[in-house]
Design a protein around this motif. Structure first.
Motif, short mmCIF file in Angstrom:
data_model
loop_
_atom_site.label_atom_id
_atom_site.label_comp_id
_atom_site.label_asym_id
_atom_site.label_seq_id
_atom_site.Cartn_x
_atom_site.Cartn_y
_atom_site.Cartn_z
N PHE A 3 -42.66 51.75 -10.66
CA PHE A 3 -43.78 50.82 -10.73
C PHE A 3 -45.05 51.57 -11.09
CE2 PHE A 3 -47.61 49.54 -8.38
CZ PHE A 3 -47.87 48.32 -8.99
N ASP A 5 -49.15 50.24 -11.84
CA ASP A 5 -50.16 49.21 -12.08
C ASP A 5 -51.00 49.76 -13.23
OD1 ASP A 5 -52.33 47.51 -12.14
OD2 ASP A 5 -52.68 47.57 -9.97
N ARG A 6 -50.91 49.16 -14.37
CA ARG A 6 -51.56 49.68 -15.57
C ARG A 6 -53.08 49.48 -15.56
NH1 ARG A 6 -47.57 51.30 -18.66
NH2 ARG A 6 -48.66 51.40 -20.65
N GLN A 7 -53.56 48.80 -14.55
CA GLN A 7 -55.01 48.59 -14.39
C GLN A 7 -55.64 49.87 -13.84
OE1 GLN A 7 -57.16 45.87 -14.89
NE2 GLN A 7 -58.77 47.25 -14.25
N TYR A 9 -58.69 51.37 -11.96
CA TYR A 9 -59.72 50.89 -11.06
C TYR A 9 -60.84 51.90 -10.92
CZ TYR A 9 -56.08 47.58 -9.74
OH TYR A 9 -55.12 46.62 -9.77
N ASP A 40 -52.76 53.13 -9.39
CA ASP A 40 -51.74 53.01 -8.35
C ASP A 40 -50.35 52.95 -8.99
OD1 ASP A 40 -53.70 52.91 -6.35
OD2 ASP A 40 -53.93 50.75 -6.59
N HIS A 41 -49.38 53.53 -8.30
CA HIS A 41 -48.03 53.63 -8.86
C HIS A 41 -47.04 53.88 -7.74
CE1 HIS A 41 -48.85 57.91 -8.34
NE2 HIS A 41 -49.94 57.74 -9.07
N SER A 155 -50.94 57.03 -5.60
CA SER A 155 -52.14 56.80 -6.39
C SER A 155 -52.52 58.12 -7.04
CB SER A 155 -53.31 56.33 -5.52
OG SER A 155 -53.10 55.04 -5.02
#
Length: 188
Positions: A3, A5-7, A9, A40-41, A155
């Motif tokens: 996983f 999160d391609r965003q 922050y 995040d990942h 992260s």
């Protein structure tokens, strides 16, 4: 990686499901006025796990090795570019400490407050007695950005390198010893 999160922050997470260890990092960075980008990942315990993270953040995640002498009386955190191979003999000769080896997870938890796979330069905030000597490959200081985990490997952060060396490390009281490690890895 399972996983990611391609965003990207800006700053700390807003959710309350973070570990106290990770939140303490964000609290300190915020208190010191150090800005950062975050991704995040899922668990990224090795440099190979971080390839996609590096591409998205636009920064090389540093390799962090927690080392000790044979007697386990001297402990070192080596921060180096992730693409470089670690050669014990090369480092030992530069710091005058023979027979370096990897320190164990118990020492890592006791001295740096982190578990294997989550160690980073930011863990020095937990070394209040200054028992860990920071070793930094000179090449790291030449980069404009510094990539690391916030003491938890789910992260990754992108921080200005000058903020690490001019704000964070003076705050922790850790003086780095700069070393020169060879770059003998083949180019892709």
């Amino acid at each position: 990686m399972e996983f990611i999160d391609r965003q990207i922050y800006q700053g700390r997470p807003t959710d309350s499901e973070r570990s106290a260890r990770e939140v303490a990092v964000y609290d300190l960075l915020d208190r010191l006025g150090i800005t950062y980008e975050r991704l995040d990942h899922s668990t990224a315990a090795t440099i190979a796990d971080c390839e996609e993270v590096e591409a998205l953040l636009g920064v090389e995640i540093c390799k962090n090795l927690f080392l000790c002498n044979r007697q386990k009386t001297c402990f070192y955190l080596l921060v180096m570019p992730g693409r470089k191979a670690f050669h014990t003999k090369e480092l030992s000769s530069q710091i005058g400490s023979a027979r370096l080896s990897f320190a164990g997870p118990l020492e890592m938890e006791e001295l740096l407050g982190v578990t294997p796979g989550s160690v980073s330069i930011l863990a020095l905030m937990n070394d209040l007695q200054h028992r860990v000597q920071l070793l930094v490959d000179r090449e790291i200081q030449q980069e404009p950005w510094f990539g690391c985990h916030p003491c938890l490997n789910t992260s990754s952060l992108k921080i200005r390198t000058e903020d690490i060396f001019q704000i964070f490390l003076p705050h922790t009281g850790h003086q780095p010893i700069f070393v020169t490690l060879s770059d003998d890895m083949p180019n892709p």
